[in-house]
Enzyme design. Structure first.
Site, short mmCIF file in Angstrom:
data_model
loop_
_atom_site.label_atom_id
_atom_site.label_comp_id
_atom_site.label_asym_id
_atom_site.label_seq_id
_atom_site.Cartn_x
_atom_site.Cartn_y
_atom_site.Cartn_z
N HIS A 153 0.83 -1.21 0.00
CA HIS A 153 0.00 0.00 0.00
C HIS A 153 0.87 1.27 0.00
CE1 HIS A 153 0.95 -0.91 4.17
NE2 HIS A 153 0.83 0.38 4.42
N THR A 165 3.66 5.84 -3.11
CA THR A 165 4.89 5.86 -3.92
C THR A 165 5.90 4.79 -3.50
OG1 THR A 165 5.79 7.55 -2.43
CG2 THR A 165 4.79 8.34 -4.47
N ARG A 166 6.70 4.37 -4.47
CA ARG A 166 7.89 3.53 -4.25
C ARG A 166 8.99 4.03 -5.18
NH1 ARG A 166 4.62 1.84 -1.16
NH2 ARG A 166 4.30 -0.27 -0.38
N LYS A 224 9.17 12.01 2.08
CA LYS A 224 9.19 10.65 2.64
C LYS A 224 10.64 10.18 2.79
CE LYS A 224 7.38 6.09 1.15
NZ LYS A 224 6.46 5.52 0.16
N HIS A 235 15.88 1.62 6.15
CA HIS A 235 15.58 0.40 5.38
C HIS A 235 15.57 -0.86 6.26
CE1 HIS A 235 14.66 -1.50 1.69
NE2 HIS A 235 15.78 -2.20 1.61
N CYS A 265 4.22 0.09 7.55
CA CYS A 265 4.34 -0.88 6.47
C CYS A 265 5.05 -2.09 7.06
CB CYS A 265 5.16 -0.25 5.33
SG CYS A 265 5.26 -1.26 3.83
N LYS A 313 9.28 -2.74 -7.15
CA LYS A 313 9.67 -2.35 -8.52
C LYS A 313 9.86 -3.55 -9.43
CE LYS A 313 13.98 -1.06 -6.50
NZ LYS A 313 13.76 -1.87 -5.35
#
Length: 396
Positions: free
Chosen positions: A56, A59-60, A278, A282, A325, A358
């Protein structure tokens, strides 16, 4: 003898392939199966759309900049397939911004990125400190740092992409059943999948269930070393609106090896929320997928606040907005794309470790190829289950 109603129900429940999990990987897998004329059912435990998993958000990042050649090579076709879905659905899914890869010149990871970009002839710019301060006046480059820009990179519109893949799958005759949690999987020459609503059978089953993969795999007697972590998706307010905006040419970025950070830090220009940038760490803290919001560790937010204060002086150093997330992480942070070791008609696509979105168009193609018994388009040795054998327990 079966009544006509029973026969019609049996037919309804019969498919060439069932895909469990309608995140981006499952949606693209279903899309590829339908393109290959497979009667396909895509099952999702939550009502769509939802914000409970890993696909969800608006953006990525999409990039060819990677430490490993095999990812950079796969990305070439990913760009083509994203563009194809844009054409098929008449939807804009990608905006090119470039990605800045920045870190100490002598850092091993930074060297890996640099070498992979060069070996694969990815269009790249190298910025000197003077060029950096001219191009990116609101970002700090420390002494000894290098800066490369993968100019092919940019932003994927994630929610929009998910809707496009699912919508096109349905337009090809594919069936999506949401709000149907899988309760049991019975392997066999035809796999039987049980939900609260009924039983479905198929020649093959593909599991793309993200954080819930371990629960589903346990029904098949397989345990993989998957760790689910909660990610705090942080948005930081610009002191002067537009400073880091997508329209002013600020790129996505990947910061390698900053002080106090074991993992990379990444960011995207302000876009979905005007005036908010954003920036995320990681990695996150271990969590149970059904109890995600009970995980309240903020170590990553402290690391990010320090980073923002040092490197991005045009942002307020406390996040204005934090969303959640989940990543499903393998020990080596590489995906699992393979057949089940005991059941050749059960295909597994899991462990995307926070960098899989991606790749979804090519992952979908590969999982489709595995389910159809075709030779995969890429060497899947980095993604095989075999690599975990020493730490893997099979209860079969």
């Amino acid at each position: 003898m079966h009544s006509p109603e029973q026969e019609s129900m049996a037919l309804q429940g019969d498919y060439d392939c069932i895909v469990v999990g309608a995140g981006v990987q499952g949606s693209f897998t279903a899309y590829q199966l339908a393109k290959n004329n497979q009667k396909t059912l895509l099952l999702e435990q939550f009502l769509l759309p939802h914000s409970r998993g890993s696909s969800h958000g608006q953006t990525r990042i999409i990039r060819k900049a990677y430490e490993q050649d095999f990812y950079t090579v796969m990305m070439e076709e990913c760009y083509q397939l994203w563009a194809q879905l844009e054409m098929e659905t008449n939807t804009t899914l990608f905006r090119r911004t470039g990605i800045l890869v920045k870190g100490p010149e002598d850092d091993k990871d930074f060297q890996l990125f640099t070498d992979t970009l060069r070996r694969n002839r990815v269009p790249t710019e190298t910025l000197t400190p003077d060029e950096f301060s001219r191009r990116l006046p609101h970002m700090v480059m420390m002494r000894g740092e290098g800066a490369r820009i993968d100019t092919t990179a940019g932003v994927l519109y994630a929610d929009r992409a998910l809707r496009a893949a699912q919508g096109y799958f349905q337009s090809l005759g594919g069936v999506i059943k949401d709000g149907e949690k899988v309760l049991n999987i019975q392997p066999g020459s035809r796999v039987t999948v049980t939900t609260a609503a009924g039983e479905y059978r198929a020649k093959s089953l593909i599991i793309t269930a993200g954080p819930w993969a371990s629960t589903l795999l346990s029904h098949t007697g397989l345990q993989l070393p998957l760790t689910v972590v909660k990610i705090n998706v942080c948005y930081w307010r610009e002191k002067v609106p537009g400073t880091y905006g997508v329209d002013t040419g600020f790129p996505c970025f990947l910061q390698i090896a900053s002080e106090g950070a074991e993992y990379h830090i990444y960011g995207l220009p302000s876009n979905e929320y005007p005036g908010l940038v954003k920036i995320c760490y990681h990695m996150g803290s271990d969590t149970e997928p059904d109890r995600r919001d009970r995980q309240i560790d903020q170590t990553d937010i402290r690391i990010l606040s320090r980073f923002v204060s040092l490197y991005l002086p045009g942002l307020e150093p406390e996040p204005a907005l934090v969303e959640s997330c989940m990543y499903t992480v393998t020990p080596d942070h590489h995906f699992v794309l393979d057949r089940h070791p005991s059941h050749r008609n059960i295909i597994i696509g899991v462990g995307f470790s926070g960098h899989g979105f991606k790749f979804a168009p090519v992952v979908g193609k590969l999982l489709c190829e595995l389910s159809l018994g075709k030779v995969p388009s890429y060497d899947l040795s980095p993604f095989r289950i075999q690599r975990f054998l020493s730490q893997m327990k099979s209860s079969l």
